[in-house]
Design a protein around this motif. Structure first.
Motif, mmCIF file in Angstrom:
data_model
loop_
_atom_site.group_PDB
_atom_site.id
_atom_site.type_symbol
_atom_site.label_atom_id
_atom_site.label_comp_id
_atom_site.label_asym_id
_atom_site.label_seq_id
_atom_site.Cartn_x
_atom_site.Cartn_y
_atom_site.Cartn_z
ATOM 1 N N LEU A 43 0.833 -1.203 0.000
ATOM 2 C CA LEU A 43 0.000 0.000 0.000
ATOM 3 C C LEU A 43 0.869 1.254 0.000
ATOM 4 O O LEU A 43 0.573 2.235 -0.686
ATOM 5 C CB LEU A 43 -0.930 0.001 1.215
ATOM 6 N N ARG A 44 1.956 1.207 0.758
ATOM 7 C CA ARG A 44 2.852 2.361 0.841
ATOM 8 C C ARG A 44 3.529 2.628 -0.499
ATOM 9 O O ARG A 44 3.866 3.775 -0.819
ATOM 10 C CB ARG A 44 3.905 2.091 1.923
ATOM 11 N N ALA A 45 3.726 1.561 -1.275
ATOM 12 C CA ALA A 45 4.419 1.688 -2.564
ATOM 13 C C ALA A 45 3.513 2.194 -3.683
ATOM 14 O O ALA A 45 3.995 2.492 -4.779
ATOM 15 C CB ALA A 45 5.019 0.342 -2.954
ATOM 16 N N THR A 46 2.210 2.272 -3.449
ATOM 17 C CA THR A 46 1.300 2.773 -4.474
ATOM 18 C C THR A 46 1.489 4.277 -4.651
ATOM 19 O O THR A 46 2.157 4.941 -3.857
ATOM 20 C CB THR A 46 -0.167 2.473 -4.116
ATOM 21 N N SER A 47 0.887 4.821 -5.683
ATOM 22 C CA SER A 47 1.052 6.245 -5.989
ATOM 23 C C SER A 47 0.360 7.115 -4.937
ATOM 24 O O SER A 47 -0.531 6.658 -4.217
ATOM 25 C CB SER A 47 0.460 6.554 -7.370
ATOM 26 N N ASP A 48 0.793 8.373 -4.877
ATOM 27 C CA ASP A 48 0.162 9.322 -3.951
ATOM 28 C C ASP A 48 -1.336 9.435 -4.237
ATOM 29 O O ASP A 48 -2.148 9.549 -3.299
ATOM 30 C CB ASP A 48 0.812 10.695 -4.079
ATOM 31 N N ARG A 49 -1.688 9.408 -5.509
ATOM 32 C CA ARG A 49 -3.103 9.539 -5.884
ATOM 33 C C ARG A 49 -3.917 8.355 -5.381
ATOM 34 O O ARG A 49 -5.029 8.535 -4.862
ATOM 35 C CB ARG A 49 -3.233 9.649 -7.396
ATOM 36 N N THR A 50 -3.363 7.152 -5.499
ATOM 37 C CA THR A 50 -4.080 5.957 -5.038
ATOM 38 C C THR A 50 -4.280 6.009 -3.534
ATOM 39 O O THR A 50 -5.374 5.742 -3.023
ATOM 40 C CB THR A 50 -3.297 4.688 -5.419
ATOM 41 N N ARG A 51 -3.220 6.360 -2.795
ATOM 42 C CA ARG A 51 -3.346 6.435 -1.341
ATOM 43 C C ARG A 51 -4.318 7.534 -0.934
ATOM 44 O O ARG A 51 -5.074 7.375 0.030
ATOM 45 C CB ARG A 51 -1.976 6.659 -0.690
ATOM 46 N N ARG A 52 -4.295 8.640 -1.656
ATOM 47 C CA ARG A 52 -5.240 9.714 -1.355
ATOM 48 C C ARG A 52 -6.674 9.261 -1.575
ATOM 49 O O ARG A 52 -7.569 9.538 -0.760
ATOM 50 C CB ARG A 52 -4.950 10.939 -2.229
ATOM 51 N N ASN A 53 -6.904 8.520 -2.648
ATOM 52 C CA ASN A 53 -8.254 8.010 -2.916
ATOM 53 C C ASN A 53 -8.702 7.027 -1.836
ATOM 54 O O ASN A 53 -9.869 7.026 -1.429
ATOM 55 C CB ASN A 53 -8.308 7.342 -4.288
ATOM 56 N N ILE A 54 -7.768 6.170 -1.382
ATOM 57 C CA ILE A 54 -8.104 5.236 -0.300
ATOM 58 C C ILE A 54 -8.533 6.013 0.937
ATOM 59 O O ILE A 54 -9.542 5.684 1.583
ATOM 60 C CB ILE A 54 -6.900 4.324 0.026
ATOM 61 N N ARG A 55 -7.787 7.047 1.269
ATOM 62 C CA ARG A 55 -8.107 7.848 2.456
ATOM 63 C C ARG A 55 -9.464 8.540 2.299
ATOM 64 O O ARG A 55 -10.268 8.575 3.239
ATOM 65 C CB ARG A 55 -7.018 8.896 2.711
ATOM 66 N N ILE A 56 -9.717 9.089 1.121
ATOM 67 C CA ILE A 56 -10.980 9.801 0.888
ATOM 68 C C ILE A 56 -12.158 8.847 0.983
ATOM 69 O O ILE A 56 -13.157 9.126 1.661
ATOM 70 C CB ILE A 56 -10.963 10.506 -0.483
ATOM 71 N N TYR A 57 -12.051 7.678 0.308
ATOM 72 C CA TYR A 57 -13.171 6.729 0.307
ATOM 73 C C TYR A 57 -13.423 6.185 1.705
ATOM 74 O O TYR A 57 -14.581 6.022 2.120
ATOM 75 C CB TYR A 57 -12.897 5.585 -0.670
ATOM 76 N N LEU A 58 -12.346 5.900 2.449
ATOM 77 C CA LEU A 58 -12.523 5.381 3.809
ATOM 78 C C LEU A 58 -13.139 6.454 4.712
ATOM 79 O O LEU A 58 -14.033 6.150 5.515
ATOM 80 C CB LEU A 58 -11.183 4.908 4.374
ATOM 81 N N ALA A 59 -12.697 7.696 4.566
ATOM 82 C CA ALA A 59 -13.261 8.784 5.371
ATOM 83 C C ALA A 59 -14.744 8.971 5.065
ATOM 84 O O ALA A 59 -15.561 9.119 5.981
ATOM 85 C CB ALA A 59 -12.500 10.083 5.105
ATOM 86 N N LEU A 60 -15.097 8.962 3.792
ATOM 87 C CA LEU A 60 -16.505 9.118 3.417
ATOM 88 C C LEU A 60 -17.337 7.955 3.949
ATOM 89 O O LEU A 60 -18.477 8.149 4.398
ATOM 90 C CB LEU A 60 -16.635 9.218 1.898
ATOM 91 N N PHE A 61 -16.779 6.762 3.915
ATOM 92 C CA PHE A 61 -17.491 5.593 4.450
ATOM 93 C C PHE A 61 -17.719 5.757 5.953
ATOM 94 O O PHE A 61 -18.800 5.441 6.474
ATOM 95 C CB PHE A 61 -16.691 4.324 4.173
ATOM 96 N N MET A 62 -16.712 6.278 6.656
ATOM 97 C CA MET A 62 -16.844 6.472 8.102
ATOM 98 C C MET A 62 -17.886 7.531 8.428
ATOM 99 O O MET A 62 -18.705 7.352 9.329
ATOM 100 C CB MET A 62 -15.479 6.840 8.694
ATOM 101 N N PHE A 63 -17.871 8.632 7.683
ATOM 102 C CA PHE A 63 -18.913 9.641 7.877
ATOM 103 C C PHE A 63 -20.282 9.040 7.575
ATOM 104 O O PHE A 63 -21.267 9.328 8.251
ATOM 105 C CB PHE A 63 -18.662 10.850 6.983
ATOM 106 N N GLY A 64 -20.319 8.180 6.539
ATOM 107 C CA GLY A 64 -21.581 7.527 6.179
ATOM 108 C C GLY A 64 -22.103 6.631 7.281
ATOM 109 O O GLY A 64 -23.322 6.519 7.484
ATOM 110 N N CYS A 65 -21.191 5.987 8.036
ATOM 111 C CA CYS A 65 -21.609 5.144 9.165
ATOM 112 C C CYS A 65 -22.410 5.951 10.177
ATOM 113 O O CYS A 65 -23.414 5.467 10.722
ATOM 114 C CB CYS A 65 -20.386 4.519 9.842
ATOM 115 N N GLU A 66 -21.964 7.171 10.451
ATOM 116 C CA GLU A 66 -22.677 8.010 11.413
ATOM 117 C C GLU A 66 -23.966 8.559 10.811
ATOM 118 O O GLU A 66 -24.992 8.642 11.487
ATOM 119 C CB GLU A 66 -21.787 9.165 11.866
ATOM 120 N N ILE A 67 -23.929 8.891 9.530
ATOM 121 C CA ILE A 67 -25.124 9.438 8.874
ATOM 122 C C ILE A 67 -26.245 8.412 8.847
ATOM 123 O O ILE A 67 -27.406 8.721 9.162
ATOM 124 C CB ILE A 67 -24.790 9.918 7.443
#
Length: 253
Positions: A43-67
């Motif tokens: 995961l660390r070896a993936t591109s900055d864009r891929t890691r950023r997308n992982i972070r964004i999707y996981l964050a949105l999923f977490m916010f969705g859990c509360e929503i």
């Protein structure tokens, strides 16, 4: 209103500690965290864009859990200022961990790391939960708490936001500031968020810490011990061992 059985807030099978579904939930969480650790280098070896997308999707999923939880409260007619606001420690950790994913804030990561993981872990092992699998609340509860641990460890293992002893202090400060603010809200709303006014009705680790308000002091001591042990066992000692191994290899040539 007739509710589907898996959404009914009033007539559902009660949660049973260490039942088959509880054990399966804990096992699935453990496997997910283990896989994240094993593939951390990939995961660390993936591109900055891929890691950023992982972070964004996981964050949105977490916010969705509360929503979706808030939507369920409203749908079931059980939403209340006294019980439904995201003022529990794990609710705060869920939302703020999502912020860490989006901002990569070292300060917020340091404040949340041990408090978030310890709180979520205790909730997973001894849930204050009234619904058994496959009820929505069961699935949402374990998913949300797993996400707290996953997000904070992802930022540690993959994004390499490494904790120090100051992180233990920062986590203690976060817990106490959050408790102070939440206690004020408890008094205003006549509520019991973070169990600052009395123990939960279900069995929990608080039962081992004495009566009110003694158990709050017990929580402080337990938190400090847990945070220190977590840092020592999982970060400080392994780092020292790796450093010594490197020195030993360097002296053999």
């Amino acid at each position: 209103m007739a509710f589907p059985s898996w959404l009914d807030p009033f007539d559902a099978e009660p949660f049973v500690f260490f039942s088959k579904s509880h054990l399966w939930a804990m096992a699935c969480i453990a496997v997910g965290l283990l896989l994240t650790y094993l593939f951390r280098n990939e995961l660390r070896a993936t591109s900055d864009r891929t890691r950023r997308n992982i972070r964004i999707y996981l964050a949105l999923f977490m916010f969705g859990c509360e929503i979706v939880l808030q939507a369920w409260y409203i749908y079931g007619g059980v939403w209340s200022l006294r019980t439904s606001l995201p003022l529990e420690l794990c609710s705060l950790s869920l939302l703020l961990s999502g912020v860490v994913l989006l901002t990569r804030s070292r300060l917020l990561h340091s404040a949340l790391l041990f408090a978030g993981i310890a709180g979520a872990l205790m909730a997973i092992v001894t849930p204050n939960l009234g619904y058994a699998y496959p009820h929505f609340r069961f699935i949402q509860f374990f998913t949300a708490h797993a996400c707290i641990i996953l997000a904070l460890l992802y930022m540690t293992w993959v994004e390499q936001l490494r904790p120090t002893w100051r992180s233990v202090v920062a986590s203690m400060v976060f817990v106490n500031v959050a408790a102070f603010v939440v206690y004020i809200m408890d008094v205003i709303l006549d509520a019991n968020y973070m169990f600052l006014r009395h123990k939960p009705d279900t069995a929990s680790v608080l039962d081992l810490l004495g009566p009110y308000p003694v158990y709050i002091l017990g929580e402080e001591i337990l938190a400090m011990v847990m945070f220190s042990l977590m840092y020592g066992l999982f970060f400080a000692i392994p780092a020292r061992v790796r450093s010594r191994m490197k020195r030993d290899r360097g002296t053999t040539f």
